[in-house]
Design a protein around this motif. Structure first.
Motif, short mmCIF file in Angstrom:
data_model
loop_
_atom_site.label_atom_id
_atom_site.label_comp_id
_atom_site.label_asym_id
_atom_site.label_seq_id
_atom_site.Cartn_x
_atom_site.Cartn_y
_atom_site.Cartn_z
N ILE A 173 0.86 -1.18 0.00
CA ILE A 173 0.00 0.00 0.00
C ILE A 173 0.90 1.24 0.00
CG2 ILE A 173 -1.89 1.21 1.14
CD1 ILE A 173 -2.66 -1.36 2.51
N VAL A 174 0.69 2.12 -0.98
CA VAL A 174 1.64 3.21 -1.23
C VAL A 174 0.89 4.53 -1.40
CG1 VAL A 174 3.53 4.00 -2.69
CG2 VAL A 174 3.11 1.54 -2.43
N ALA A 175 1.33 5.56 -0.68
CA ALA A 175 0.76 6.90 -0.84
C ALA A 175 1.13 7.50 -2.19
CB ALA A 175 1.26 7.81 0.28
N ILE A 176 0.22 8.30 -2.73
CA ILE A 176 0.44 8.94 -4.03
C ILE A 176 0.29 10.44 -3.91
CG2 ILE A 176 -0.42 9.19 -6.39
CD1 ILE A 176 -1.44 6.33 -6.24
N GLY A 177 1.29 11.16 -4.42
CA GLY A 177 1.18 12.60 -4.63
C GLY A 177 1.13 12.82 -6.14
N GLY A 178 2.32 12.91 -6.76
CA GLY A 178 2.39 12.96 -8.22
C GLY A 178 2.46 11.58 -8.85
N GLY A 179 2.92 10.59 -8.07
CA GLY A 179 2.98 9.22 -8.54
C GLY A 179 4.38 8.65 -8.75
N GLY A 180 5.41 9.42 -8.45
CA GLY A 180 6.77 8.93 -8.66
C GLY A 180 7.12 7.74 -7.79
N LEU A 181 6.70 7.75 -6.54
CA LEU A 181 7.01 6.66 -5.63
C LEU A 181 6.35 5.36 -6.07
CD1 LEU A 181 8.19 5.52 -2.98
CD2 LEU A 181 6.14 6.36 -1.82
N ILE A 182 5.05 5.40 -6.30
CA ILE A 182 4.34 4.16 -6.62
C ILE A 182 4.76 3.62 -7.99
CG2 ILE A 182 2.27 5.17 -7.69
CD1 ILE A 182 0.66 3.04 -6.07
N SER A 183 5.09 4.49 -8.93
CA SER A 183 5.52 3.99 -10.24
C SER A 183 6.89 3.32 -10.14
CB SER A 183 5.52 5.11 -11.28
OG SER A 183 6.34 6.18 -10.88
N GLY A 184 7.82 3.93 -9.42
CA GLY A 184 9.13 3.31 -9.25
C GLY A 184 9.05 2.00 -8.49
N MET A 185 8.27 2.00 -7.41
CA MET A 185 8.12 0.77 -6.63
C MET A 185 7.45 -0.32 -7.44
SD MET A 185 7.07 2.06 -2.80
CE MET A 185 6.92 0.35 -2.25
N SER A 186 6.44 0.04 -8.24
CA SER A 186 5.71 -0.98 -8.99
C SER A 186 6.58 -1.64 -10.06
CB SER A 186 4.45 -0.37 -9.63
OG SER A 186 4.77 0.53 -10.67
N GLU A 187 7.54 -0.90 -10.61
CA GLU A 187 8.45 -1.51 -11.58
C GLU A 187 9.25 -2.63 -10.93
OE1 GLU A 187 8.89 -1.26 -14.72
OE2 GLU A 187 8.15 0.68 -15.40
N VAL A 188 9.65 -2.44 -9.69
CA VAL A 188 10.38 -3.48 -8.96
C VAL A 188 9.45 -4.62 -8.58
CG1 VAL A 188 11.61 -4.00 -6.82
CG2 VAL A 188 12.12 -1.89 -8.06
N LEU A 189 8.33 -4.27 -7.97
CA LEU A 189 7.46 -5.30 -7.39
C LEU A 189 6.88 -6.22 -8.46
CD1 LEU A 189 5.68 -3.09 -4.73
CD2 LEU A 189 7.45 -4.81 -4.33
N LYS A 190 6.46 -5.68 -9.58
CA LYS A 190 5.88 -6.53 -10.62
C LYS A 190 6.95 -7.36 -11.33
CE LYS A 190 1.54 -5.67 -10.07
NZ LYS A 190 0.60 -6.70 -9.58
N HIS A 191 8.21 -6.97 -11.21
CA HIS A 191 9.32 -7.75 -11.77
C HIS A 191 9.70 -8.89 -10.82
CE1 HIS A 191 13.03 -8.47 -14.08
NE2 HIS A 191 13.62 -8.65 -12.90
N VAL A 192 9.80 -8.56 -9.54
CA VAL A 192 10.28 -9.54 -8.55
C VAL A 192 9.14 -10.39 -8.02
CG1 VAL A 192 11.46 -9.79 -6.32
CG2 VAL A 192 12.19 -8.01 -7.94
N LYS A 193 7.98 -9.76 -7.80
CA LYS A 193 6.82 -10.46 -7.21
C LYS A 193 5.58 -10.18 -8.07
CE LYS A 193 6.50 -10.86 -2.83
NZ LYS A 193 6.30 -10.69 -1.38
N PRO A 194 5.50 -10.80 -9.23
CA PRO A 194 4.41 -10.46 -10.16
C PRO A 194 3.02 -10.72 -9.62
CG PRO A 194 5.63 -12.41 -10.88
CD PRO A 194 6.42 -11.81 -9.78
N ASP A 195 2.88 -11.58 -8.61
CA ASP A 195 1.56 -11.87 -8.06
C ASP A 195 1.16 -10.92 -6.92
OD1 ASP A 195 1.21 -14.00 -9.79
OD2 ASP A 195 2.15 -15.42 -8.42
N ALA A 196 2.09 -10.08 -6.49
CA ALA A 196 1.77 -9.13 -5.42
C ALA A 196 0.79 -8.08 -5.92
CB ALA A 196 3.04 -8.45 -4.92
N ARG A 197 -0.09 -7.63 -5.03
CA ARG A 197 -1.03 -6.57 -5.37
C ARG A 197 -0.45 -5.24 -4.90
NH1 ARG A 197 -6.87 -7.08 -3.41
NH2 ARG A 197 -7.16 -5.52 -5.06
N ILE A 198 -0.63 -4.21 -5.70
CA ILE A 198 -0.15 -2.87 -5.38
C ILE A 198 -1.35 -1.95 -5.31
CG2 ILE A 198 1.35 -0.96 -6.06
CD1 ILE A 198 2.96 -3.01 -7.71
#
Length: 312
Positions: A173-198
């Protein structure tokens, strides 16, 4: 920008940041949590938030002559603090534009780090326009908080640590302002843990990406009513939207009051001094805006430090 860029950013910034700890929210009687919840404490990060990751990566990928006239940024507070910090470390001036509702304490901290603090407009977007004009006029380098691949790559390094520290997490669960944090994190998470929900969290008074996803394209909000300056953004960037549309499973909305309650609980029960954006992950759970399935393990962030919870 991809997973390899974020791995490279992690190596680049490692000497300049902290590997922040994770706390399990057990015995949280006031939160009434039905799941195991873990929070990574980026409020203990250098400069007080995750933003130092992106700011450091951006500066370390620039030739020295690109910043000799200084750095300029527009910020709700945390990105400005990170920019001021890296400018001080580089020995160059920093000019930070804040919206009028930014935290006075963060403005004072900026001044203590030697930044020239200026106020412009009532929301980040208006401060951004003023900052762009200043950067162009004085030849300084403009540090955009999210429309910059090197900034986003730096922010994504949070997820690399979280995967290592909380290996069995099912939902992030990730806070969003402009979206830089969640976009960067999602690139990692969907690569390493593709079944994880964001799951992203935005204020009801600034549903920037929520509204864009509903429309199927980037939109500009007609108004912003949230008082949370660090999460107020009228329009995201096209590149951020594309990543979020591809990787993020859902975005939920919380009231400012929900984040206030969560910040107060973090201070009262754990002694964690979070700003309201830092309390957003917990607010999504406490308010019921996000209802995880029973048994799912939750990973969130206290993405920024602040004193809001101390006032409850």
């Amino acid at each position: 920008m991809g997973h390899e860029d974020i791995e490279a950013a992690a190596r680049r910034i490692a000497p300049f940041i902290r590997r922040t700890p994770v706390v399990k929210l057990d015995h949280a009687t006031g939160a009434n949590l039905q799941n195991d919840v873990y929070l990574k404490l980026e409020c203990l990060q250098v400069s007080g938030s995750f933003k130092i990751r992106g700011a450091t990566n951006r500066v370390k990928t620039l030739e020295p002559n690109r910043i000799e006239n200084g750095l300029v940024a527009a910020s709700g507070g945390n990105h400005g603090l990170a920019t001021a910090y890296v400018a001080a470390q580089a020995g160059v001036p920093a000019t930070i534009y804040l919206p009028n509702n930014a935290s006075p304490l963060k403005a004072e901290k900026l001044r203590k780090w030697g930044a020239d603090v200026r106020f412009a407009g009532n929301v980040w977007d208006e401060a951004h326009e003023a900052a762009l004009a200043e950067a162009k006029a004085c030849g300084a380098f403009y540090m955009h908080p999210f429309a910059d691949a090197q900034i986003v790559s730096g922010q994504g390094t949070v997820a690399l640590e979280m995967v290592d520290q909380i290996p069995d997490a099912d939902i992030y669960i990730v806070a969003i302002g402009g979206g830089g944090l969640i976009s960067g994190m999602s690139e990692v998470l969907k690569h390493v843990k593709p079944d994880a929900r964001i799951i992203g969290v935005e204020p009801t008074g600034s549903p920037t990406l929520h509204a864009s996803l509903a429309a199927g394209h980037v939109v500009r909000l007609p108004e912003i009513t949230t008082k949370v300056a660090t999460m107020a953004c009228g329009r995201t960037d096209e590149s951020i939207y594309a990543i979020v549309a591809k990787h993020v499973d859902d975005i939920v909305l919380v009231e400012d009051a929900d984040m206030q309650k969560a910040a107060e609980l973090l201070w009262f029960e754990f002694g964690i001094a979070a700003d309201l954006s830092g309390a957003a992950s917990l607010a999504a759970l406490m308010s019921g805006a996000f209802k995880p399935p029973r048994g799912a393990r939750i990973a969130g962030l206290v993405c920024g430090a602040g004193v809001e919870g101390l006032n409850g």
